[in-house]
Design a protein around this motif. Structure first.
Motif: not given
Length: 434
Positions: A299, A327, A329-330, A342, A345, A348-349
């Motif tokens: 992600g 995943p 993280h920003q 971006q 979420q 990503k999961t």
């Protein structure tokens, strides 16, 4: 003088654990462990601040300690150390958490003993002592450097820990000998943000080779494990040298690749951005039996379904012994946080779960092939759940991050290395009888 009762909580990576152990070593004979906050004179929380979940865990831990300390009589001194302090600064944290008595940044590690001593009214804590190990009798970490000089777009470590700084060879050899020859440690696990860069800042050519040559002859050392090996640093020359060393160096390679597609690797600012398969092939050329571990980020900004499909195919093809998937993280202050594209979420999961499901099947298949064989197992501790059963590790299982080998038998006890018959394989763990 009464002993200082210290309740310690060390979060995050093994490098943090080493910092905690060094501080406890300075306390030396003046120190006794406390099981809880209420029974302590000092609560020491060594925090992680690498990514958002680590920051949240650190804050929750601090708040819990503050609540417990407020209810204790007398109230213990609360000290918060580590990467959270370095990332956000003492002033801002103190404004939000005034109940904390002492803040210790990673940028002032050498000053920790004096600062703690002053907070406790114990000025005699300045003299250095050996580390107070928290890992039991089986293994210990040897931290060879601080910080990192790479500029990966997603990473906060350089801003928290500073540039790469290697510890001197003589100092590392002395510490290693003390741990093994006097402390009885069987396995040394070499850690640093980038172990393959060891010695560059000291003007050493092939610094890691020199370090290995110093550590290999230590009497009593059974296993020597290298963690955090940057892919660009695993040259043919280094690998050939390592292959010629033999025991106790383990053919275990922890190589944080982060991704497999050149588009994403380039966006990440990784120095080995073309084809990570090349470093895998290079390692296996010199170590056909190598156990490979890596960590991957899913992600990352701009990662498409096609990029992820290529990453999944890479995992299927490579068949890592161990895999960690995270995943993206920003993280505030990193170049990647401002990138377009971006990823949601939920995506990503799903991608993380898909890779871990694949890795579970690979791991189970690899471990199932070991049933019926006999392996050396380094015993760590009794199982908290089953009397007579102990938790240990085979050579391809690194402490804390990989699976374990559950072992039982009349000669099994912590710190011992035993030959055991592998009776059963699970997804990530083995069951053995010695």
């Amino acid at each position: 003088m009464s002993k200082v009762r210290v309740h310690t909580i060390s979060l995050g990576c093994p490098k943090n654990r080493v910092d905690t152990e060094r501080l406890l070593g300075v306390l030396g004979r003046n120190f006794t462990p406390a099981e809880d906050v209420a029974g302590s004179d000092l609560v020491l929380i060594n925090t992680c601040g690498f990514i958002r979940p680590a920051v949240e865990e650190s804050i929750e831990t601090i708040l819990a300690a503050i609540r417990d300390a407020a209810e204790a009589d007398p109230r213990p001194t609360v000290a918060v150390a580590g990467c959270l302090v370095s990332r956000y600064g003492q002033a801002d944290l103190a404004a939000d958490l005034p109940e904390v008595d002492l803040w210790l940044s990673t940028r002032e590690l050498a000053s920790w003993p004096g600062l703690v001593g002053a907070a406790l009214g114990r000025k005699n804590l300045e003299a250095l002592g050996p580390r107070r190990l928290s890992t039991g009798p089986a293994y210990a970490y040897l931290k060879v450097s601080e910080g990192c000089s790479h500029k990966c777009a997603f990473c906060t470590i350089p801003s928290i820990r500073g540039k790469h700084v290697s510890r001197p060879l003589d100092e590392l050899e002395r510490e290693a000998r003390l741990l093994v020859e006097q402390g009885g440690v069987r396995e040394l696990v070499i850690v640093g943000q980038d172990v393959t860069s060891y010695g560059h800042d000291l003007g050493l050519k092939d610094g890691l080779k020199h370090l290995l040559d110093r550590l290999m002859p230590i009497k009593g050392l059974k296993w020597l494990r290298l963690m955090y090996l940057y892919p660009a640093g695993l040259t043919d020359g280094l690998l050939k040298h390592m292959a010629g060393l033999g025991q106790p160096l383990l053919p275990y390679f922890d190589i944080p690749l982060q991704h497999a597609h050149p588009d994403i690797l380039s966006a990440m600012g990784r120095p080995f951005a073309k084809d990570p398969s090349l470093v895998i092939e290079r390692v296996r050329k010199h170590f056909p039996e190598a156990a490979l571990r890596t960590s991957l980020i899913v992600g990352y900004p701009g990662e498409t379904d096609a990029h992820f499909k290529a990453l999944k195919a890479f995992v299927q093809r490579t068949r890592f012994a161990h895999l960690g998937v995270f995943p993206y993280h920003q993280e505030e202050g990193t170049p990647a946080a401002a990138l377009p594209g971006q990823v949601a979420q939920g995506v990503k999961t799903r991608r993380k779960n898909a890779l871990m499901k694949l890795q579970e099947s690979i791991s189970r298949e690899r471990l199932s092939a070991l049933v019926g064989s006999r392996l050396e197992v380094l015993v760590e501790e009794p199982s908290p759940e089953w009397p007579g059963l102990h938790v240990g590790r085979a050579w391809f299982q690194a402490p804390e991050v990989d699976g374990v080998t559950y072992v039982s038998g009349p000669k099994v006890k912590p710190g011992k290395m035993v030959l055991a018959d592998i009776e059963q394989a699970q997804s990530y763990d083995l069951v053995a009888l010695a």
